[in-house]
Design a protein around this motif. Structure first.
Motif, PDB file in Angstrom:
ATOM      1  N   PRO A   1      -0.419  17.602  11.370  1.00  0.00           N
ATOM      2  CA  PRO A   1      -1.495  17.340  12.329  1.00  0.00           C
ATOM      3  C   PRO A   1      -1.453  15.876  12.813  1.00  0.00           C
ATOM      4  N   GLY A   2      -1.417  15.717  14.109  1.00  0.00           N
ATOM      5  CA  GLY A   2      -1.403  14.372  14.695  1.00  0.00           C
ATOM      6  C   GLY A   2      -0.075  13.673  14.533  1.00  0.00           C
TER       7      GLY A   2
ATOM      8  N   PRO B   1       0.844  -1.204   0.000  1.00  0.00           N
ATOM      9  CA  PRO B   1       0.000   0.000   0.000  1.00  0.00           C
ATOM     10  C   PRO B   1       0.877   1.250   0.000  1.00  0.00           C
ATOM     11  N   PRO B   2       0.439   2.292  -0.669  1.00  0.00           N
ATOM     12  CA  PRO B   2       1.240   3.515  -0.724  1.00  0.00           C
ATOM     13  C   PRO B   2       1.358   4.147   0.662  1.00  0.00           C
ATOM     14  N   LEU B   3       2.493   4.785   0.898  1.00  0.00           N
ATOM     15  CA  LEU B   3       2.705   5.474   2.161  1.00  0.00           C
ATOM     16  C   LEU B   3       1.935   6.790   2.161  1.00  0.00           C
ATOM     17  N   ASN B   4       1.461   7.200   3.331  1.00  0.00           N
ATOM     18  CA  ASN B   4       0.828   8.514   3.393  1.00  0.00           C
ATOM     19  C   ASN B   4       1.921   9.584   3.416  1.00  0.00           C
ATOM     20  N   VAL B   5       1.520  10.842   3.332  1.00  0.00           N
ATOM     21  CA  VAL B   5       2.486  11.929   3.207  1.00  0.00           C
ATOM     22  C   VAL B   5       3.407  11.991   4.419  1.00  0.00           C
ATOM     23  N   GLU B   6       2.862  11.801   5.617  1.00  0.00           N
ATOM     24  CA  GLU B   6       3.687  11.850   6.822  1.00  0.00           C
ATOM     25  C   GLU B   6       4.745  10.748   6.801  1.00  0.00           C
TER      26      GLU B   6
ATOM     27  N   ALA C   1      18.213  20.495   4.346  1.00  0.00           N
ATOM     28  CA  ALA C   1      17.026  19.850   3.782  1.00  0.00           C
ATOM     29  C   ALA C   1      16.346  18.975   4.834  1.00  0.00           C
ATOM     30  N   GLN C   2      17.140  18.308   5.638  1.00  0.00           N
ATOM     31  CA  GLN C   2      16.600  17.472   6.707  1.00  0.00           C
ATOM     32  C   GLN C   2      15.847  18.336   7.721  1.00  0.00           C
ATOM     33  N   SER C   3      16.352  19.515   8.018  1.00  0.00           N
ATOM     34  CA  SER C   3      15.673  20.418   8.949  1.00  0.00           C
ATOM     35  C   SER C   3      14.305  20.837   8.421  1.00  0.00           C
ATOM     36  N   VAL C   4      14.236  21.131   7.135  1.00  0.00           N
ATOM     37  CA  VAL C   4      12.951  21.523   6.528  1.00  0.00           C
ATOM     38  C   VAL C   4      11.948  20.381   6.650  1.00  0.00           C
ATOM     39  N   ILE C   5      12.382  19.188   6.325  1.00  0.00           N
ATOM     40  CA  ILE C   5      11.482  18.027   6.416  1.00  0.00           C
ATOM     41  C   ILE C   5      11.109  17.764   7.873  1.00  0.00           C
ATOM     42  N   GLY C   6      12.075  17.898   8.786  1.00  0.00           N
ATOM     43  CA  GLY C   6      11.784  17.706  10.204  1.00  0.00           C
ATOM     44  C   GLY C   6      10.736  18.688  10.705  1.00  0.00           C
ATOM     45  N   GLN C   7      10.817  19.931  10.258  1.00  0.00           N
ATOM     46  CA  GLN C   7       9.814  20.932  10.649  1.00  0.00           C
ATOM     47  C   GLN C   7       8.439  20.576  10.095  1.00  0.00           C
ATOM     48  N   LEU C   8       8.393  20.095   8.858  1.00  0.00           N
ATOM     49  CA  LEU C   8       7.119  19.674   8.284  1.00  0.00           C
ATOM     50  C   LEU C   8       6.509  18.522   9.079  1.00  0.00           C
ATOM     51  N   ILE C   9       7.339  17.569   9.455  1.00  0.00           N
ATOM     52  CA  ILE C   9       6.854  16.430  10.228  1.00  0.00           C
ATOM     53  C   ILE C   9       6.341  16.902  11.589  1.00  0.00           C
ATOM     54  N   ASP C  10       7.097  17.797  12.249  1.00  0.00           N
ATOM     55  CA  ASP C  10       6.691  18.298  13.561  1.00  0.00           C
ATOM     56  C   ASP C  10       5.372  19.063  13.503  1.00  0.00           C
ATOM     57  N   GLN C  11       5.120  19.754  12.390  1.00  0.00           N
ATOM     58  CA  GLN C  11       3.908  20.552  12.255  1.00  0.00           C
ATOM     59  C   GLN C  11       2.732  19.755  11.698  1.00  0.00           C
TER      60      GLN C  11
END
Length: 83
Positions: free
Chosen positions: A79-80, A20-25, A67-77
């Motif tokens: 929802p859930g 199954p495809p992975l979700n965005v998170e 780039a890792q910091s940008v992705i880390g911030q997206l993950i932290d923000q």
């Protein structure tokens, strides 16, 4: 003639040919892990070098970290977020 090597055990379940495809998170989390590995690789490669080759390897490690910091911030923000 006797067979010397036995057949390997047959798995109880066959893996799905189309997982199954992975979700965005999950995709962001996987990308973060890949960047972490790439940063470590670039750092280790540059650690034994000198001069411009070392500078290039360390710059690559730094850019990957950004780039890792940008992705880390997206993950932290996200929802859930579980991370």
């Amino acid at each position: 003639m006797k067979k010397i090597v036995p057949d390997p055990p047959v798995p109880a379940t066959q893996p799905s040919p189309n997982p199954p495809p992975l979700n965005v998170e999950e995709q962001l989390s996987q990308a973060w892990d890949l960047l972490r590995c790439a940063s470590a690789t670039a750092f280790e490669c540059g650690d034994g070098l000198h001069g411009q080759p070392r500078d290039l390897a360390m710059a690559t490690s730094h850019l990957i970290g950004l780039a890792q910091s940008v992705i880390g911030q997206l993950i932290d923000q996200w929802p859930g977020a579980r991370l």
